[in-house]
Design a protein around this motif. Sequence first.
Motif, mmCIF file in Angstrom:
data_model
loop_
_atom_site.group_PDB
_atom_site.id
_atom_site.type_symbol
_atom_site.label_atom_id
_atom_site.label_comp_id
_atom_site.label_asym_id
_atom_site.label_seq_id
_atom_site.Cartn_x
_atom_site.Cartn_y
_atom_site.Cartn_z
ATOM 1 N N HIS A 192 60.497 13.853 29.336
ATOM 2 C CA HIS A 192 61.656 13.724 28.115
ATOM 3 C C HIS A 192 62.394 14.859 28.587
ATOM 4 N N ARG A 193 63.499 14.678 27.544
ATOM 5 C CA ARG A 193 64.697 15.513 27.617
ATOM 6 C C ARG A 193 64.152 16.380 26.412
ATOM 7 N N GLU A 194 64.460 17.700 26.440
ATOM 8 C CA GLU A 194 64.581 18.549 25.272
ATOM 9 C C GLU A 194 65.922 19.451 25.112
ATOM 10 N N LYS A 195 66.358 19.533 23.929
ATOM 11 C CA LYS A 195 67.489 20.376 23.678
ATOM 12 C C LYS A 195 67.258 21.205 22.516
ATOM 13 N N SER A 196 67.901 22.646 22.653
ATOM 14 C CA SER A 196 67.669 23.470 21.545
ATOM 15 C C SER A 196 68.857 23.505 20.859
ATOM 16 N N VAL A 197 68.855 23.378 19.450
ATOM 17 C CA VAL A 197 69.655 23.411 18.465
ATOM 18 C C VAL A 197 69.615 24.617 17.373
ATOM 19 N N SER A 198 70.784 25.364 17.185
ATOM 20 C CA SER A 198 70.889 26.456 16.415
ATOM 21 C C SER A 198 71.375 26.071 14.879
ATOM 22 N N LEU A 199 70.470 25.984 13.921
ATOM 23 C CA LEU A 199 71.022 25.710 12.600
ATOM 24 C C LEU A 199 70.684 27.017 11.594
ATOM 25 N N GLY A 200 72.180 27.626 11.332
ATOM 26 C CA GLY A 200 71.650 28.805 10.666
ATOM 27 C C GLY A 200 70.997 29.940 11.352
ATOM 28 N N ASN A 201 69.950 30.400 10.807
ATOM 29 C CA ASN A 201 69.222 31.334 11.690
ATOM 30 C C ASN A 201 68.191 30.923 12.160
ATOM 31 N N ARG A 202 67.902 29.460 12.398
ATOM 32 C CA ARG A 202 66.780 28.991 13.060
ATOM 33 C C ARG A 202 67.267 28.402 14.348
ATOM 34 N N SER A 203 66.424 28.394 15.479
ATOM 35 C CA SER A 203 66.655 27.863 16.818
ATOM 36 C C SER A 203 65.443 26.490 16.762
ATOM 37 N N LEU A 204 65.876 25.494 16.861
ATOM 38 C CA LEU A 204 65.104 24.252 16.829
ATOM 39 C C LEU A 204 65.176 23.304 17.938
ATOM 40 N N LYS A 205 64.228 22.599 18.379
ATOM 41 C CA LYS A 205 64.158 21.837 19.609
ATOM 42 C C LYS A 205 64.186 20.219 19.119
ATOM 43 N N LEU A 206 64.986 19.794 19.963
ATOM 44 C CA LEU A 206 65.144 18.147 19.808
ATOM 45 C C LEU A 206 64.614 17.560 20.814
ATOM 46 N N LEU A 207 63.550 16.856 20.710
ATOM 47 C CA LEU A 207 62.786 16.037 21.907
ATOM 48 C C LEU A 207 63.292 14.527 21.976
ATOM 49 N N GLY A 208 63.584 14.181 23.141
ATOM 50 C CA GLY A 208 63.674 12.774 23.251
ATOM 51 C C GLY A 208 62.250 12.022 23.579
ATOM 52 N N GLU A 209 62.407 10.778 23.469
ATOM 53 C CA GLU A 209 61.161 9.865 23.520
ATOM 54 C C GLU A 209 60.687 9.972 24.948
ATOM 55 N N ASP A 210 59.434 9.986 25.296
ATOM 56 C CA ASP A 210 58.871 9.975 26.808
ATOM 57 C C ASP A 210 59.213 8.816 27.376
ATOM 58 N N ALA A 211 59.424 9.011 28.657
ATOM 59 C CA ALA A 211 59.161 7.874 29.659
ATOM 60 C C ALA A 211 57.931 7.977 30.740
ATOM 61 N N ALA A 212 57.406 6.995 31.126
ATOM 62 C CA ALA A 212 56.275 7.327 31.946
ATOM 63 C C ALA A 212 55.943 6.566 32.955
ATOM 64 N N VAL A 213 55.517 6.820 34.056
ATOM 65 C CA VAL A 213 55.230 6.405 35.365
ATOM 66 C C VAL A 213 53.969 6.755 35.751
ATOM 67 N N SER A 214 53.270 5.746 36.556
ATOM 68 C CA SER A 214 52.118 5.986 37.397
ATOM 69 C C SER A 214 52.309 6.069 38.886
ATOM 70 N N TYR A 215 51.402 6.984 39.476
ATOM 71 C CA TYR A 215 51.581 6.800 40.832
ATOM 72 C C TYR A 215 50.454 7.718 41.573
ATOM 73 N N THR A 216 49.927 7.033 42.679
ATOM 74 C CA THR A 216 49.028 7.696 43.689
ATOM 75 C C THR A 216 49.501 7.940 45.015
ATOM 76 N N LEU A 217 49.494 9.215 45.450
ATOM 77 C CA LEU A 217 49.790 9.673 46.782
ATOM 78 C C LEU A 217 48.996 9.199 47.927
ATOM 79 N N HIS A 218 49.418 8.650 48.689
ATOM 80 C CA HIS A 218 48.723 8.400 50.029
ATOM 81 C C HIS A 218 49.082 9.057 51.145
#
Length: 296
Positions: A192-218
């Motif tokens: 997912h992507r995440e972004k820091s946002v400053s609102l007043g004296n607070r630093s908060l994180k905005l997280l995007g929805e997860d994307a997923a994939v499965s894999y097995t390395l041979h």
Amino acid sequence: MPKPPSLHLPAFARKLSAERVGDRVTVRFTVSTRTTDGVLLRDRDALRAQLCREVEHGPCLALIALTLPVAPGSVHEITDALPLQFSAGAPKLLGYRIELLNARGRSAGASDPVFVAGGNAPPVMATLRAQGSRLGVVLQWQPVPDAGDVTVERTAAGATKPVLLKPEGGGDPGRMVDTSAKEDVPYRYSAHREKSVSLGNRSLKLLGEDAAVSYTLHDVYPPPAPQGLTTAGFRAENGTWAVDLIWDPVEDADLAGYNVYRVDSAGARLRLNDKPIATPAFHDATAKEGVAYTGA
């Protein structure tokens, strides 16, 4: 002197936290089994939790009421699906409070607020895909400029705790290589992507929805070809002709060794070693003086 009778008001919710992922906010909190004056709660199965939301320190408007079973130190969570007015547009400060009510609907009031950032969340990582390489598992996706940093979690089959991965250099490069992936282990990658946002004296994180994939390395990828091959021909003390070959070592954890081939001017190819050579050097005592050879 006797104590005054208890009002049986639930103690305030404790250990509040809030996390926003995409358009949903999850509020987690711990419930005590005692009242504000330290008495065990009566009718504990009838305890209710009320969630309210405030915008930019405005009034806290009730959202969701749940009936919660109470156990010592029990942890609960409530999810708020944000309406478009709070999940889109410019960043804004959202606060959440929990109010615990007894069977008669009475409470000691709402908790202190916990905060998240409203507004546009980072977009989901489109076209996330995985493929194998000699270096490890290659993850690729469509990068988005200024959308925040990318975080990847890798979970092995049967494991309960994921491993946190970050693209080298941070940001959103659209590609990363998991060089620590082990062969023949099924993995699930969520990103997912995440972004820091400053609102007043607070630093908060905005997280995007997860994307997923499965894999097995041979292990189906050959090691790289050796480089830097050099030769030196000379006449040995016994009068025979010989050629020494050296080359740059190949960095590959699964390298079994090297094979050396000699090709004469007619194009005939001859393997000179019976089994793989462990070191990047070979002594060819069968070469003939005055014959042109090509090494491989």
